[in-house]
Scaffold this active site. Structure first.
Site, PDB file in Angstrom:
ATOM      1  N   THR A  81       0.817  -1.221   0.000  1.00  0.00           N
ATOM      2  CA  THR A  81       0.000   0.000   0.000  1.00  0.00           C
ATOM      3  C   THR A  81       0.849   1.268   0.000  1.00  0.00           C
ATOM      4  OG1 THR A  81      -0.132  -0.090   2.405  1.00  0.00           O
ATOM      5  CG2 THR A  81      -1.972  -1.069   1.193  1.00  0.00           C
ATOM      6  N   GLY A  82       2.158   1.123   0.117  1.00  0.00           N
ATOM      7  CA  GLY A  82       3.049   2.289   0.140  1.00  0.00           C
ATOM      8  C   GLY A  82       3.452   2.720  -1.258  1.00  0.00           C
ATOM      9  N   GLN A  87       8.248   1.352   9.192  1.00  0.00           N
ATOM     10  CA  GLN A  87       7.924   2.687   9.695  1.00  0.00           C
ATOM     11  C   GLN A  87       8.982   3.555   9.032  1.00  0.00           C
ATOM     12  OE1 GLN A  87       7.594   5.934  10.550  1.00  0.00           O
ATOM     13  NE2 GLN A  87       9.215   5.574  12.038  1.00  0.00           N
ATOM     14  N   SER A  99      18.415   1.391   3.458  1.00  0.00           N
ATOM     15  CA  SER A  99      18.287   2.842   3.264  1.00  0.00           C
ATOM     16  C   SER A  99      19.644   3.522   3.404  1.00  0.00           C
ATOM     17  CB  SER A  99      17.328   3.394   4.326  1.00  0.00           C
ATOM     18  OG  SER A  99      17.481   4.780   4.462  1.00  0.00           O
ATOM     19  N   GLU A 129      20.076   5.932   5.051  1.00  0.00           N
ATOM     20  CA  GLU A 129      20.153   6.387   6.446  1.00  0.00           C
ATOM     21  C   GLU A 129      21.060   5.493   7.283  1.00  0.00           C
ATOM     22  OE1 GLU A 129      19.057   9.155   8.027  1.00  0.00           O
ATOM     23  OE2 GLU A 129      18.542   9.882   6.042  1.00  0.00           O
ATOM     24  N   TYR A 145      15.534   5.253  13.025  1.00  0.00           N
ATOM     25  CA  TYR A 145      15.175   4.607  11.757  1.00  0.00           C
ATOM     26  C   TYR A 145      16.430   3.998  11.104  1.00  0.00           C
ATOM     27  CZ  TYR A 145      13.987   4.465   6.734  1.00  0.00           C
ATOM     28  OH  TYR A 145      13.811   4.083   5.422  1.00  0.00           O
TER      29      TYR A 145
HETATM   30  P1  NAP Z   1       5.802   4.029   2.638  1.00  0.00           P
HETATM   31  O1  NAP Z   1       5.117   4.691   1.501  1.00  0.00           O
HETATM   32  O2  NAP Z   1       5.890   4.704   3.966  1.00  0.00           O
HETATM   33  O3  NAP Z   1       5.117   2.600   2.833  1.00  0.00           O
HETATM   34  C1  NAP Z   1       5.366   1.816   3.973  1.00  0.00           C
HETATM   35  C2  NAP Z   1       4.529   0.570   3.887  1.00  0.00           C
HETATM   36  O4  NAP Z   1       4.815  -0.269   5.022  1.00  0.00           O
HETATM   37  C3  NAP Z   1       3.019   0.819   3.882  1.00  0.00           C
HETATM   38  O5  NAP Z   1       2.423  -0.065   2.954  1.00  0.00           O
HETATM   39  C4  NAP Z   1       2.621   0.423   5.304  1.00  0.00           C
HETATM   40  O6  NAP Z   1       1.298  -0.039   5.414  1.00  0.00           O
HETATM   41  C5  NAP Z   1       3.573  -0.740   5.530  1.00  0.00           C
HETATM   42  N1  NAP Z   1       3.729  -1.110   6.942  1.00  0.00           N
HETATM   43  C6  NAP Z   1       4.146  -0.305   7.940  1.00  0.00           C
HETATM   44  N2  NAP Z   1       4.171  -0.992   9.077  1.00  0.00           N
HETATM   45  C7  NAP Z   1       3.773  -2.259   8.811  1.00  0.00           C
HETATM   46  C8  NAP Z   1       3.579  -3.427   9.578  1.00  0.00           C
HETATM   47  N3  NAP Z   1       3.801  -3.454  10.891  1.00  0.00           N
HETATM   48  N4  NAP Z   1       3.172  -4.575   8.954  1.00  0.00           N
HETATM   49  C9  NAP Z   1       2.917  -4.566   7.631  1.00  0.00           C
HETATM   50  N5  NAP Z   1       3.063  -3.466   6.841  1.00  0.00           N
HETATM   51  C10 NAP Z   1       3.487  -2.328   7.433  1.00  0.00           C
HETATM   52  O7  NAP Z   1       7.315   3.663   2.229  1.00  0.00           O
HETATM   53  P2  NAP Z   1       8.012   3.734   0.773  1.00  0.00           P
HETATM   54  O8  NAP Z   1       8.397   5.144   0.512  1.00  0.00           O
HETATM   55  O9  NAP Z   1       7.200   2.967  -0.196  1.00  0.00           O
HETATM   56  O10 NAP Z   1       9.370   2.951   1.074  1.00  0.00           O
HETATM   57  C11 NAP Z   1       9.455   1.540   0.894  1.00  0.00           C
HETATM   58  C12 NAP Z   1      10.608   0.997   1.723  1.00  0.00           C
HETATM   59  O11 NAP Z   1      11.826   1.614   1.309  1.00  0.00           O
HETATM   60  C13 NAP Z   1      10.468   1.293   3.219  1.00  0.00           C
HETATM   61  O12 NAP Z   1      11.001   0.189   3.926  1.00  0.00           O
HETATM   62  C14 NAP Z   1      11.338   2.507   3.423  1.00  0.00           C
HETATM   63  O13 NAP Z   1      11.817   2.572   4.756  1.00  0.00           O
HETATM   64  C15 NAP Z   1      12.449   2.241   2.429  1.00  0.00           C
HETATM   65  N6  NAP Z   1      13.102   3.446   1.906  1.00  0.00           N
HETATM   66  C16 NAP Z   1      12.356   4.400   1.273  1.00  0.00           C
HETATM   67  C17 NAP Z   1      12.987   5.518   0.759  1.00  0.00           C
HETATM   68  C18 NAP Z   1      12.200   6.569   0.019  1.00  0.00           C
HETATM   69  O14 NAP Z   1      12.783   7.607  -0.321  1.00  0.00           O
HETATM   70  N7  NAP Z   1      10.937   6.351  -0.281  1.00  0.00           N
HETATM   71  C19 NAP Z   1      14.374   5.677   0.899  1.00  0.00           C
HETATM   72  C20 NAP Z   1      15.097   4.684   1.539  1.00  0.00           C
HETATM   73  C21 NAP Z   1      14.455   3.563   2.034  1.00  0.00           C
HETATM   74  P3  NAP Z   1       0.047   0.959   5.778  1.00  0.00           P
HETATM   75  O15 NAP Z   1      -0.481   1.402   4.429  1.00  0.00           O
HETATM   76  O16 NAP Z   1      -0.876   0.074   6.507  1.00  0.00           O
HETATM   77  O17 NAP Z   1       0.599   2.090   6.592  1.00  0.00           O
END
Ligand code: NAP
Length: 323
Positions: A12-13, A83, A125, A127, A149
């Site tokens: 869903t993200g 998160q 990440s 980070e 994080y």
């Molecule tokens: P996002 O939009 O925040 O999506 C996070 C997803 O994790 C959502 O679907 C959320 O579900 C789900 N989630 C959170 N807690 C959960 C749990 N306890 N059990 C099951 N699902 C859970 O993140 P994103 O931007 O797509 O990023 C994807 C991944 O890449 C993440 O791990 C993030 O930390 C990592 N990342 C992202 C970036 C970036 O720039 N976007 C950079 C570096 C790393 P809900 O819809 O229910 O909240």
């Protein structure tokens, strides 16, 4: 077309929704792990929800992860759930560790017990580098995370590497730098700025307050990033790669570009608010993409300018379409 199946956590993200679209175009059977919520959060996946199978589960619950893997029997598992917001990791550090660190232990252990031949992608990440001692960073740069994080992501990264070494699982970590898209949350600065440019253009906002305009980031497009994730799982050998644009741009460049997309002068609308101000990093977070470019032939397909343009256009249209 492929006859493979994949399980995506975090579907869903932002990234999960783009990855699901990519895998569907490649003929995958796609399963998405979704945690229960009282109101639902399917806005990013509703347009293809008939083409995927949703499995109920939560990174906090080991049995639900095992059940999902047993039911899906996936060839590939992408762990994108986390998160993912750094400020929240300071206000909820234990919860961040439960989701983002221990959640990965639970998932790896579930894979080991239920589907050890599945290929696994872990969303690492930049980070994890925190305050790095070199720039650009490579896959060999030391981890020095500086927020809960980043600490949780570093644990998840090393657990994935350890399960590869100890149990011979196919686990890969993609160390992604900031990546953006029209599906990015509005709390992140890139989206905040592209949306503000659209709001100002439509006369719905007349001032945008920002922090340090000289802060620089390595930004790329989320669609490019998810393609790299898929590519990593198509190899003979599992390995870890940096996924980045390999260049940095300042917030000032971003604002200038976003406002020029709507033919406005940013200086007429943007002010610096000390409340948002953070000093610039002494060493920049910028990814070296030599390894992924040389070994997998991947590089971003969209420039910084193209990314800004497509996001401003999207935000403008979305606001105009609102009743
Ligand atoms: P996002 O939009 O925040 O999506 C996070 C997803 O994790 C959502 O679907 C959320 O579900 C789900 N989630 C959170 N807690 C959960 C749990 N306890 N059990 C099951 N699902 C859970 O993140 P994103 O931007 O797509 O990023 C994807 C991944 O890449 C993440 O791990 C993030 O930390 C990592 N990342 C992202 C970036 C970036 O720039 N976007 C950079 C570096 C790393 P809900 O819809 O229910 O909240």
């Amino acid at each position: 077309m492929s006859s493979k199946s994949a399980l995506i956590t975090g579907i869903t993200g932002q990234d999960g929704s783009y990855l699901a679209e990519l895998l569907l175009t490649k003929g995958y059977q796609v399963f998405g792990l979704v945690r229960r919520s009282s109101s639902g959060n399917s806005s990013r996946i509703s347009h293809f929800s008939d083409d995927i199978k949703i499995l109920s589960g939560d990174l906090l619950d080991q049995c639900s992860l095992m059940d999902a893997i047993i039911e899906a029997q996936p060839d590939e598992i992408y762990n994108l759930a986390s998160q993912s917001y750094i400020p929240t990791s300071w206000t909820q550090p234990s919860l961040t560790a439960e989701y983002t660190a221990l959640g990965v232990s639970r998932l790896l252990e579930s894979i080991r017990r239920c589907k050890p031949d599945a290929k696994f992608y872990q969303a690492s990440s930049s980070e994890v580098f925190g305050q790095p001692d070199e720039s650009p960073q490579t896959e060999r740069t030391a981890f020095r995370p500086r927020n809960p994080y980043g600490v949780a992501k570093a644990y998840a990264h090393w657990m994935s590497v350890n399960y590869r070494q100890q149990y011979n699982l196919y686990t890969c970590c993609g160390i992604t730098y900031t990546h953006e898209s029209p599906r990015r949350g509005a709390e992140f600065v890139f989206r905040k700025i592209t949306r503000a440019a659209a709001l100002v253009k439509l006369g719905l906002l007349n001032e945008l307050k920002l922090g340090n305009l000289d802060a620089k980031r390595d930004w790329c497009y989320a669609k490019d990033a998810v393609y790299a994730m898929w590519l990593m799982l198509q190899q003979q050998e599992a390995d870890d790669y940096i996924i980045a644009s390999g260049e940095t741009h300042s917030v000032r460049e971003l604002v200038e570009c976003a406002f020029s997309c709507v033919n406005l002068n940013w200086e007429d609308y943007v002010s610096v608010d000390p409340a948002f101000y953070r000093p610039d990093e002494p060493v920049q977070l910028m990814g070296c993409i030599d390894k992924i470019r040389n070994q997998l032939g991947w590089q971003p397909q969209h420039s910084f300018q193209e990314l800004v343009e497509l996001m401003v256009e999207h935000d403008l249209k979305a606001l105009q379409d609102q009743p």
